[in-house]
Design a protein around this motif. Structure first.
Motif, PDB file in Angstrom:
ATOM      1  N   UNK A  11      61.842   6.293 -12.386  1.00 17.41           N
ATOM      2  CA  UNK A  11      62.763   4.998 -12.824  1.00 17.41           C
ATOM      3  C   UNK A  11      61.850   3.950 -13.680  1.00 17.41           C
ATOM      4  N   UNK A  12      60.311   4.138 -13.796  1.00 13.59           N
ATOM      5  CA  UNK A  12      59.815   2.836 -14.105  1.00 13.59           C
ATOM      6  C   UNK A  12      60.155   2.606 -15.682  1.00 13.59           C
ATOM      7  N   UNK A  13      60.656   3.711 -16.570  1.00 15.91           N
ATOM      8  CA  UNK A  13      61.111   3.212 -17.819  1.00 15.91           C
ATOM      9  C   UNK A  13      62.226   2.553 -18.111  1.00 15.91           C
ATOM     10  N   UNK A 121      60.506  14.311  -4.518  1.00 18.87           N
ATOM     11  CA  UNK A 121      60.684  14.130  -5.897  1.00 18.87           C
ATOM     12  C   UNK A 121      61.478  12.936  -6.384  1.00 18.87           C
ATOM     13  N   UNK A 122      62.459  12.760  -5.411  1.00 16.12           N
ATOM     14  CA  UNK A 122      63.550  11.941  -5.855  1.00 16.12           C
ATOM     15  C   UNK A 122      62.928  10.299  -4.936  1.00 16.12           C
ATOM     16  N   UNK A 123      62.173  10.646  -4.096  1.00 18.35           N
ATOM     17  CA  UNK A 123      61.711   9.315  -3.378  1.00 18.35           C
ATOM     18  C   UNK A 123      60.539   8.798  -4.270  1.00 18.35           C
ATOM     19  N   UNK A 124      59.781   9.788  -4.688  1.00 17.20           N
ATOM     20  CA  UNK A 124      59.004   9.069  -6.049  1.00 17.20           C
ATOM     21  C   UNK A 124      59.345   8.547  -7.177  1.00 17.20           C
ATOM     22  N   UNK A 125      60.382   9.176  -7.542  1.00 16.74           N
ATOM     23  CA  UNK A 125      61.128   8.952  -8.852  1.00 16.74           C
ATOM     24  C   UNK A 125      61.755   7.724  -8.740  1.00 16.74           C
ATOM     25  N   UNK A 126      62.247   7.256  -7.599  1.00 13.29           N
ATOM     26  CA  UNK A 126      63.135   5.946  -7.262  1.00 13.29           C
ATOM     27  C   UNK A 126      62.102   4.641  -6.936  1.00 13.29           C
ATOM     28  N   UNK A 127      60.951   5.216  -6.420  1.00 11.81           N
ATOM     29  CA  UNK A 127      60.138   4.158  -5.840  1.00 11.81           C
ATOM     30  C   UNK A 127      59.808   2.914  -6.721  1.00 11.81           C
ATOM     31  N   UNK A 128      59.968   3.007  -7.980  1.00 16.18           N
ATOM     32  CA  UNK A 128      59.489   1.909  -8.906  1.00 16.18           C
ATOM     33  C   UNK A 128      60.844   0.797  -8.779  1.00 16.18           C
ATOM     34  N   UNK A 129      61.850   1.249  -8.251  1.00 20.58           N
ATOM     35  CA  UNK A 129      62.950   0.073  -7.960  1.00 20.58           C
ATOM     36  C   UNK A 129      62.955  -0.508  -6.774  1.00 20.58           C
ATOM     37  N   UNK A 130      62.165   0.046  -5.771  1.00 23.88           N
ATOM     38  CA  UNK A 130      61.912  -0.534  -4.475  1.00 23.88           C
ATOM     39  C   UNK A 130      61.071  -1.202  -4.855  1.00 23.88           C
ATOM     40  N   UNK A 131      59.918  -1.003  -5.698  1.00 24.16           N
ATOM     41  CA  UNK A 131      58.586  -2.181  -5.693  1.00 24.16           C
ATOM     42  C   UNK A 131      59.228  -3.111  -6.712  1.00 24.16           C
ATOM     43  N   UNK A 132      60.008  -2.933  -7.501  1.00 25.79           N
ATOM     44  CA  UNK A 132      60.588  -4.088  -8.324  1.00 25.79           C
ATOM     45  C   UNK A 132      61.364  -5.114  -7.459  1.00 25.79           C
ATOM     46  N   UNK A 133      62.151  -4.419  -6.651  1.00 23.41           N
ATOM     47  CA  UNK A 133      63.081  -5.416  -5.655  1.00 23.41           C
ATOM     48  C   UNK A 133      62.085  -6.267  -4.768  1.00 23.41           C
TER      49      UNK A 133
END
Ligand code: SF4
Length: 233
Positions: A11-13, A121-133
């Motif tokens: 998600x980072x990009x 793979x989904x948890x890792x991909x989506x983690x940037x949104x959680x970090x951003x929140x």
């Protein structure tokens, strides 16, 4: 039905570097293509609630109803969680609710969409949104609901069953705990003299709905949340 993949762009990009509010993040997340899950699902289901909440709940992923409505915790498990929040004496107006994975993962059986647990793979991909929140939130306590959320925040070795109901600092097993344990800031944006967020892990409310003895499982969830309510008094 979702295909099984081992890699995802992540998600980072899709996160605007200048996003300075939860609303800005929510708007950007609507276009996330960071993993395969955006394809079959109806929409991104971002977190919601009080941006100044002392208490943040992190669950697994949106369910069928959340996917349709675009809001987290509005299905049966969400209703049960809200009841447990009330019964534990927590103020529902001052919480923030989000999920480790922001799209619904499911398998089609006939016309029914059956929940599938997200893979790593989904948890890792989506983690940037959680970090951003969390970069916008300054909670005192984070409640981790179930194994998927625990893996996203605390690393793959953390076991909810071993540590549930215990208010604790972030464990050494957590990968990059600084992503989540932000020290609160004061009105001038300076670091406040308050301790970093603590966490409490408990079961996901959907586990109560699946339990053989639902009353007992519900009592356990409320007991865990009562620990949080006492700590916030
Ligand atoms: S699950 Fe997360 S990373 Fe994957 S597409 Fe949805 S928002 Fe992006």
């Amino acid at each position: 039905m979702t295909d099984k993949t081992d890699t995802a762009p992540g998600a980072q990009q899709f996160i605007p570097p200048d996003a300075d509010s939860l609303d800005a993040l929510r708007a950007a997340a609507a276009d996330c293509r960071g993993c395969e899950l955006h394809g079959p699902a109806s929409q991104t289901v971002f977190g919601r609630g009080d941006a100044h909440a002392r208490l943040v709940f992190v669950g697994e992923q949106p369910g069928d109803m959340e996917d349709q409505k675009g809001l987290p915790f509005v299905g049966p498990a969400g209703r049960l969680l809200r009841k447990a929040v009330d019964d534990a004496g927590l103020d529902p107006a001052h919480i923030y609710l989000t999920n480790a994975v922001k799209h619904f993962r499911f398998e089609l059986r006939g016309k029914r969409r059956i929940h599938q647990t997200p893979d790593r793979v989904h948890i890792v991909a989506c983690r940037p949104w959680l970090v951003a929140e969390f970069a916008q939130l300054h909670p005192e306590i984070v409640v981790v609901l179930g194994a998927t959320a625990a893996k996203a925040l605390l690393g793959p070795t953390f076991r909810v069953t071993r540590s549930r109901g215990e208010l604790m600092p972030w464990p050494a097993s957590a990968q990059h705990p600084e992503d989540f344990t932000r020290v609160p800031v004061d009105a001038d944006g300076k670091r406040a003299a308050a301790p970093p967020a603590r966490l409490l892990a408990t079961i996901h409310p959907s586990a109560v709905l699946r339990a053989d003895d639902q009353d007992k499982a519900y009592e356990g969830l409320v007991a865990d949340l009562t620990v949080v309510a006492r700590a916030l008094k």
